[in-house]
Design a protein around this motif. Sequence first.
Motif, PDB file in Angstrom:
ATOM      1  N   ALA A   5       1.341   4.003  -3.044  1.00 49.16           N
ATOM      2  CA  ALA A   5       1.065   5.432  -2.858  1.00 49.16           C
ATOM      3  C   ALA A   5       2.288   6.273  -3.235  1.00 49.16           C
ATOM      4  O   ALA A   5       2.158   7.344  -3.843  1.00 49.16           O
ATOM      5  CB  ALA A   5       0.658   5.692  -1.404  1.00 49.16           C
ATOM      6  N   GLU A  50       2.484   6.447  -7.017  1.00 54.69           N
ATOM      7  CA  GLU A  50       1.491   7.362  -7.582  1.00 54.69           C
ATOM      8  C   GLU A  50       1.901   8.815  -7.379  1.00 54.69           C
ATOM      9  O   GLU A  50       1.699   9.659  -8.269  1.00 54.69           O
ATOM     10  CB  GLU A  50       0.121   7.083  -6.962  1.00 54.69           C
ATOM     11  CG  GLU A  50      -0.456   5.722  -7.382  1.00 54.69           C
ATOM     12  CD  GLU A  50      -1.718   5.378  -6.624  1.00 54.69           C
ATOM     13  OE1 GLU A  50      -2.042   6.123  -5.664  1.00 54.69           O
ATOM     14  OE2 GLU A  50      -2.369   4.371  -6.985  1.00 54.69           O
ATOM     15  N   GLU A  51       2.455   9.131  -6.209  1.00 56.47           N
ATOM     16  CA  GLU A  51       2.922  10.500  -5.957  1.00 56.47           C
ATOM     17  C   GLU A  51       4.080  10.865  -6.898  1.00 56.47           C
ATOM     18  O   GLU A  51       4.137  11.974  -7.446  1.00 56.47           O
ATOM     19  CB  GLU A  51       3.361  10.639  -4.500  1.00 56.47           C
ATOM     20  CG  GLU A  51       3.863  12.025  -4.127  1.00 56.47           C
ATOM     21  CD  GLU A  51       2.770  13.082  -4.207  1.00 56.47           C
ATOM     22  OE1 GLU A  51       3.119  14.279  -4.192  1.00 56.47           O
ATOM     23  OE2 GLU A  51       1.583  12.723  -4.321  1.00 56.47           O
ATOM     24  N   SER A  92       0.825  -1.207   0.000  1.00 56.65           N
ATOM     25  CA  SER A  92       0.000   0.000   0.000  1.00 56.65           C
ATOM     26  C   SER A  92       0.862   1.261   0.000  1.00 56.65           C
ATOM     27  O   SER A  92       0.629   2.198  -0.770  1.00 56.65           O
ATOM     28  CB  SER A  92      -0.929  -0.028   1.217  1.00 56.65           C
ATOM     29  OG  SER A  92      -1.684   1.163   1.270  1.00 56.65           O
ATOM     30  N   GLU A  93       1.881   1.306   0.886  1.00 57.60           N
ATOM     31  CA  GLU A  93       2.726   2.501   0.971  1.00 57.60           C
ATOM     32  C   GLU A  93       3.573   2.687  -0.288  1.00 57.60           C
ATOM     33  O   GLU A  93       3.772   3.802  -0.765  1.00 57.60           O
ATOM     34  CB  GLU A  93       3.612   2.404   2.206  1.00 57.60           C
ATOM     35  CG  GLU A  93       2.838   2.478   3.507  1.00 57.60           C
ATOM     36  CD  GLU A  93       3.743   2.348   4.733  1.00 57.60           C
ATOM     37  OE1 GLU A  93       4.981   2.423   4.559  1.00 57.60           O
ATOM     38  OE2 GLU A  93       3.215   2.152   5.840  1.00 57.60           O
TER      39      GLU A  93
END
Length: 466
Positions: free
Chosen positions: A157, A160-161, A153-154
């Motif tokens: 993310a 995506e950033e 998950s991290e």
Amino acid sequence: MTATPGQPDSPSVPRAHRARRRIPRTPGPLRDTLTLVGLPLLAALALPAAFAGGGTRRWFGGRAENQRAEAQAAKDAAAAAFYELDTAQRDLRISIETITAVDDSPAARRAVADFDALGNRIDEASHRYINAVDAHDLDRDDLEASAASRARSELTAAKEELGRVKQELDRFTDGLGPLLGKAETQLARLAPAVERARQALLAASNALDSVRASGLTADDLAARLAALSPELTKLNQGAGQHGVPQTLERAERVTREAEAVRVEAERLPDRAAEIDHRLVSLRTRAQALTTRSEQVEPTLSELRRRFAAACWQDLQHVPDAAAENVRQAEAKLAEAQTARGAQRWADATALLSTVRALLNGIDEAVSAAGDRLHRLNAVQKDPQQEIDRTRFAIRDAQRLAMAGRNTPDPRHARPLDDAVARLDRAVATLEGRHPDYWHFLTETEAVRRSVAHVVSEIREERGAGH
């Protein structure tokens, strides 16, 4: 942004990116076979490995391995996004440096400030990615499914950033197009411009050497060429020290000035020959005018004897003025000869121009006396020819003024009527014992000029009307 993932044993790579050798899980069929054989066989198979100091990873269920694989895939995707953003930022920095090397406009300074702000966004996204990588060791033997899920998950993310920041960077790069194109154009001009300046200096130096070999010193041209030496030094030091716009401007200026020196050096032999020719020509003309000026006094004497004082008084100064101008011309010729001998070409040219002006003045003054006597003789013999010439000009103008009209325009009729009256008064001055023929001639000339002015106005007005 300095870390580059995917490079083993590099200090800049996060700990979680360093490759480790993993022990593969035992395949399912082999596991089932070992269960049937029993524990003694299993222990016997495991014993050599235990003595060798090795071990096997703790076995977890299929869900844990799936989570580990998904987390690893997320980690790889994030690493690719990180690398892509890092590469794009490096390329953009080169573009910014290209712009700042050439352009100091407000738009260029604003682009630099925006790039710095974008760099902060890139650093934030990069730190988030690095922290996510460092926080999770996906190679741990006891990695739990929940930890692998958090890692996935991290890392997703963070990826995506990184992608969002990469999109911002791409938009910023697209906006730099005009500035970058202008900067690249100037940089493309730089090397050829500097080379042209060097070649121009070399050509000027060669031309100067050739002139000196012919016996001409050309000191002024040599001084101008020497003054360009510091500029050549700055060109050789390069745009990195002096700036691209300044170097371009310097190269173009050096090219122009060196080219001017070359052209003048190549023309110098012809210029020297031209000055020599003018010296001879003007000296000959001065001698001829000296002889002609000696004839002014006899001409004035005849004018005094045959005509009224008003016909010749304005010419009384001509003999003295002519003699003085001849003396000045001869002195300037001597100075010009000295300047030519010293190869001061500009001074010689200026002095010769002064001589020519003096001789022109002498020529006009001497010619005026002879012309005066010739015209007075003609009008004394037959004044009617001058009268008829003037009346014809007036009648021609009157016909033009009446063309297509029943009555003339007062703006044209009045000056023409004045011209008739003025001519009549001039003719009246011829009566008497000592007529002023010169006044008569100047009056008839003035009448013809005024009539010509009226004719010009009429034609302009009718031309504009059409």
